[in-house]
Design an enzyme around this catalytic site. Structure first.
Site, PDB file in Angstrom:
ATOM      1  N   HIS A  62       0.810  -1.250   0.139  1.00  0.00           N
ATOM      2  CA  HIS A  62      -0.110  -0.084   0.079  1.00  0.00           C
ATOM      3  C   HIS A  62       0.943   1.289   0.021  1.00  0.00           C
ATOM      4  O   HIS A  62       1.375   1.662   0.999  1.00  0.00           O
ATOM      5  CB  HIS A  62      -0.681  -0.008   1.184  1.00  0.00           C
ATOM      6  CG  HIS A  62      -1.905   0.982   1.286  1.00  0.00           C
ATOM      7  ND1 HIS A  62      -3.178   0.901   1.904  1.00  0.00           N
ATOM      8  CD2 HIS A  62      -1.909   2.224   0.632  1.00  0.00           C
ATOM      9  CE1 HIS A  62      -4.070   1.883   1.559  1.00  0.00           C
ATOM     10  NE2 HIS A  62      -3.298   2.623   0.914  1.00  0.00           N
ATOM     11  N   HIS A  64       1.519   5.205  -2.227  1.00  0.00           N
ATOM     12  CA  HIS A  64       1.166   6.063  -3.259  1.00  0.00           C
ATOM     13  C   HIS A  64       2.380   6.780  -3.749  1.00  0.00           C
ATOM     14  O   HIS A  64       3.114   7.572  -3.334  1.00  0.00           O
ATOM     15  CB  HIS A  64       0.230   7.367  -2.575  1.00  0.00           C
ATOM     16  CG  HIS A  64      -1.155   6.754  -1.794  1.00  0.00           C
ATOM     17  ND1 HIS A  64      -2.158   6.708  -2.522  1.00  0.00           N
ATOM     18  CD2 HIS A  64      -1.012   6.075  -0.846  1.00  0.00           C
ATOM     19  CE1 HIS A  64      -3.195   6.160  -1.565  1.00  0.00           C
ATOM     20  NE2 HIS A  64      -2.664   5.905  -0.437  1.00  0.00           N
ATOM     21  N   PHE A  65       2.595   6.524  -5.187  1.00  0.00           N
ATOM     22  CA  PHE A  65       3.576   6.857  -5.792  1.00  0.00           C
ATOM     23  C   PHE A  65       3.398   8.140  -6.681  1.00  0.00           C
ATOM     24  O   PHE A  65       4.098   8.537  -7.527  1.00  0.00           O
ATOM     25  CB  PHE A  65       4.555   5.909  -6.539  1.00  0.00           C
ATOM     26  CG  PHE A  65       5.363   5.101  -5.614  1.00  0.00           C
ATOM     27  CD1 PHE A  65       5.545   5.421  -4.296  1.00  0.00           C
ATOM     28  CD2 PHE A  65       6.293   4.236  -6.198  1.00  0.00           C
ATOM     29  CE1 PHE A  65       6.174   4.927  -3.634  1.00  0.00           C
ATOM     30  CE2 PHE A  65       7.011   3.507  -5.295  1.00  0.00           C
ATOM     31  CZ  PHE A  65       7.246   3.636  -3.879  1.00  0.00           C
ATOM     32  N   ARG A  66       1.821   8.125  -6.825  1.00  0.00           N
ATOM     33  CA  ARG A  66       1.311   9.683  -7.594  1.00  0.00           C
ATOM     34  C   ARG A  66       1.618   9.480  -9.032  1.00  0.00           C
ATOM     35  O   ARG A  66       1.585  10.689  -9.869  1.00  0.00           O
ATOM     36  CB  ARG A  66       2.114  10.721  -6.990  1.00  0.00           C
ATOM     37  CG  ARG A  66       1.693  10.865  -5.425  1.00  0.00           C
ATOM     38  CD  ARG A  66       0.401  10.914  -4.953  1.00  0.00           C
ATOM     39  NE  ARG A  66       0.234  11.106  -3.401  1.00  0.00           N
ATOM     40  CZ  ARG A  66      -0.636  10.761  -2.605  1.00  0.00           C
ATOM     41  NH1 ARG A  66      -1.842  10.046  -3.096  1.00  0.00           N
ATOM     42  NH2 ARG A  66      -0.623  10.886  -1.513  1.00  0.00           N
ATOM     43  N   HIS A 181     -10.777   1.032   1.720  1.00  0.00           N
ATOM     44  CA  HIS A 181     -10.713   2.142   2.687  1.00  0.00           C
ATOM     45  C   HIS A 181     -11.819   2.247   3.168  1.00  0.00           C
ATOM     46  O   HIS A 181     -12.857   2.826   2.826  1.00  0.00           O
ATOM     47  CB  HIS A 181     -10.189   3.103   1.752  1.00  0.00           C
ATOM     48  CG  HIS A 181     -10.147   4.515   2.380  1.00  0.00           C
ATOM     49  ND1 HIS A 181      -9.008   5.333   2.317  1.00  0.00           N
ATOM     50  CD2 HIS A 181     -11.090   5.311   3.113  1.00  0.00           C
ATOM     51  CE1 HIS A 181      -9.122   6.426   2.996  1.00  0.00           C
ATOM     52  NE2 HIS A 181     -10.509   6.542   3.493  1.00  0.00           N
ATOM     53  N   HIS A 234      -5.286  -0.167   6.133  1.00  0.00           N
ATOM     54  CA  HIS A 234      -4.981   0.695   7.440  1.00  0.00           C
ATOM     55  C   HIS A 234      -6.047   0.571   8.531  1.00  0.00           C
ATOM     56  O   HIS A 234      -6.772   1.594   8.918  1.00  0.00           O
ATOM     57  CB  HIS A 234      -4.753   2.028   6.950  1.00  0.00           C
ATOM     58  CG  HIS A 234      -5.645   2.668   5.810  1.00  0.00           C
ATOM     59  ND1 HIS A 234      -7.114   2.732   5.888  1.00  0.00           N
ATOM     60  CD2 HIS A 234      -5.271   3.419   4.779  1.00  0.00           C
ATOM     61  CE1 HIS A 234      -7.532   3.257   4.798  1.00  0.00           C
ATOM     62  NE2 HIS A 234      -6.525   3.738   4.048  1.00  0.00           N
ATOM     63  N   ASP A 307       0.804   2.645   3.678  1.00  0.00           N
ATOM     64  CA  ASP A 307      -0.197   3.859   3.219  1.00  0.00           C
ATOM     65  C   ASP A 307       0.935   5.157   2.920  1.00  0.00           C
ATOM     66  O   ASP A 307       0.380   6.367   3.129  1.00  0.00           O
ATOM     67  CB  ASP A 307      -0.967   4.248   4.179  1.00  0.00           C
ATOM     68  CG  ASP A 307      -2.088   4.901   3.431  1.00  0.00           C
ATOM     69  OD1 ASP A 307      -2.168   5.207   2.594  1.00  0.00           O
ATOM     70  OD2 ASP A 307      -3.068   5.424   4.279  1.00  0.00           O
ATOM     71  N   GLY A 326      -2.715  12.481   4.846  1.00  0.00           N
ATOM     72  CA  GLY A 326      -1.697  11.671   4.289  1.00  0.00           C
ATOM     73  C   GLY A 326      -0.308  11.721   4.799  1.00  0.00           C
ATOM     74  O   GLY A 326      -0.080  12.898   5.135  1.00  0.00           O
TER      75      GLY A 326
HETATM   76  O1  DOR Z   1      -4.228   9.639   4.500  1.00  0.00           O
HETATM   77  C1  DOR Z   1      -4.285   9.136   3.415  1.00  0.00           C
HETATM   78  N1  DOR Z   1      -3.773   9.723   2.205  1.00  0.00           N
HETATM   79  N2  DOR Z   1      -5.397   7.888   3.417  1.00  0.00           N
HETATM   80  C2  DOR Z   1      -5.800   7.764   1.953  1.00  0.00           C
HETATM   81  O2  DOR Z   1      -6.558   6.672   2.022  1.00  0.00           O
HETATM   82  C3  DOR Z   1      -5.257   8.161   0.785  1.00  0.00           C
HETATM   83  C4  DOR Z   1      -3.894   8.790   0.900  1.00  0.00           C
HETATM   84  C5  DOR Z   1      -3.565   9.660   0.021  1.00  0.00           C
HETATM   85  O3  DOR Z   1      -3.820   9.111  -1.259  1.00  0.00           O
HETATM   86  O4  DOR Z   1      -3.307  10.666   0.122  1.00  0.00           O
HETATM   87 ZN    ZN Z   2      -3.874   4.758   0.908  1.00  0.00          ZN
END
Ligand code: DOR
Ligand code: ZN
Length: 425
Positions: A62, A64-66, A181, A234, A307, A326
């Site tokens: 899990h 997030h590499f955007r 989620h 999470h 996450d 996040g």
């Molecule tokens: O805190 C979070 N940020 N929870 C998420 O489920 C998404 C993530 C994000 O993409 O920034």
């Molecule tokens: Zn997430």
């Protein structure tokens, strides 16, 4: 160099059931020999692993590499660098990109970019619904064929229970699974901080834990009735732990992950009004933290997932309602898990299991092993080295973490991926 000798380390591998001081000889990327007192020889690079633990490298399902769409926050190169600096060699990227990963070409794009960077295995999760809008299922089998390792609309829940049921059935029928989620948006509303004394004292819009708990319960019930798997992203509450305990006892195919921040930080992080504390689900209270720690120890929570959620400095400086939730996590998971070992929640073997073995198994990968004949995919870390979290030591493009300025104990020294050193401290 064709030969690398890792000398004097304490090898921990839950799969081969190893906990012992052993030397490891690597020849052309493969583990040639494991044994006591292997002698160095001419032309052999020696890594002094005295006082270090050598374990199979870690898997994070899990992150997030955007990419595509928000590479000013992170990209696949900087994300991969943070991963290997944290001891990880496999990561699963969330589909809440712009556009969302709801199409086979986008799934392939992430895989190809990851291979181009080549530091670690970068795998994508596909979206459950088109555009993550919660209305219409994606073509899951096409996404799976393209390389999606599971399905989630992460960042947002699948609010419609009928759609979630169909998604569970479909993903399960093609040998995959959905991950949710868990957040009932009609309960979380404009909430920013965990509903409790801190939010009340600071006047922050409260976000009640039942927003998460009711969705966990719904998903567990759907999984029980359909007989299909569901993975809880999470998990952060004590009631959530109880619900998953119940569902597992009933025989539901439910698994759950917990983040390093929910294992380590409480809503007291809000006390300086810094939105670096804003995350979804929100940081909880001491009782919740105790519950998720013990659940990770007992196996009710199956493993750790970071996450890792990078956001730009300007974004995290915004007012609490506008600031995106996040925090980054890839470089902090190991020291936080080691803290729990020091505090006797579980032993080092379980620590490696929750960082390495269990998450790899969850996505159907053969977990890395420290075994003769295997390709070297391992992490060497000093479990007692203390270091300060500063912007300089963070490899991620974004530096959003409440841990800045704090000391952590446990430092990755080397990471091997596909037989090669991809990170050296
Ligand atoms: O805190 C979070 N940020 N929870 C998420 O489920 C998404 C993530 C994000 O993409 O920034
Ligand atoms: Zn997430």
């Amino acid at each position: 160099m064709d030969h690398i000798l890792i000398k004097g380390g304490y090898v921990v591998d839950p799969i081969t059931n190893t906990s012992d001081y052993l030397d490891i000889l690597i020849e052309k990327g493969k583990i040639k020999k494991i044994g006591k007192d292997i002698k160095p020889f001419a032309g052999c690079q020696v890594i002094d692993a005295k006082d270090c633990i050598v374990s199979p490298s870690f898997t994070d399902i899990h992150v997030h590499f955007r990419d595509p769409g928000q590479t000013y926050k992170e990209d696949i190169r900087t994300g991969s660098m943070a991963a290997v600096a944290g001891g990880y060699t496999t990561v699963v990227c969330m589909p809440n990109t712009l556009p969302a990963l709801d199409d086979a070409s986008l799934i392939r794009y992430v895989i190809e970019k990851g291979e181009e960077v080549g530091l670690c295995r970068v795998l994508p999760a596909g979206a459950i619904t088109k555009g993550r809008r919660g209305k219409e299922l994606t073509e899951m089998s096409l996404l799976k064929d393209a390389g999606a390792v599971y399905f989630t609309d992460d960042g947002a829940p699948v609010m419609d229970s009928h759609i979630m049921r169909k998604a569970m059935e479909f993903a399960g029928s093609i040998g995959s699974f959905v991950a949710d989620h868990c957040e009932d948006l009609s309960l979380s509303k404009d909430g920013v901080a965990h509903e409790g004394e801190i939010a009340a004292a600071l006047g922050l819009p409260p976000l009640p834990p039942e927003a998460e708990d009711t969705m966990i319960a719904r998903d567990c019930v759907l999984s029980l009735h359909t007989g299909m798997p569901v993975h809880i992203c999470h998990l952060s509450t004590k009631v959530g732990v109880e619900i998953v305990t119940w569902a597992k006892a009933m025989g539901a195919k439910v698994t759950a992950e917990v983040t390093p921040h929910h294992l380590y930080l409480t809503d007291e992080e809000w006390l300086d009004f810094d939105c670096k504390a804003k995350v979804s689900p929100p940081l909880r209270e001491h009782e919740d933290i105790e519950a998720v720690r013990w659940a990770l120890a007992s196996g009710i929570i199956d493993f750790v997932a970071t996450d890792h959620a990078p956001h730009a400095h300007q974004e995290k400086m915004m007012e609490h309602h506008a600031c995106p939730p996040g925090m980054i996590g890839l470089q902090f998971a190991l020291p936080i898990v080691l803290e729990l070992v020091r505090k006797d929640y579980f032993d080092i073997n379980r620590a490696i299991e929750v960082l390495s073995t269990k998450p790899a198994e969850k996505i159907g990968l053969k977990p890395p092993q420290i075994k003769e004949g295997e390709v070297a995919e391992l992490t060497i870390f000093d479990p007692t080295e203390s270091w300060e979290v500063t912007e300089d030591v963070i490899y991620s493009k974004s530096k959003n973490t409440p841990l800045l300025g704090r000391k952590l104990i446990g430092k990755v020294k080397y990471t091997f991926y596909n037989g090669k050193i991809v990170y050296k401290d």
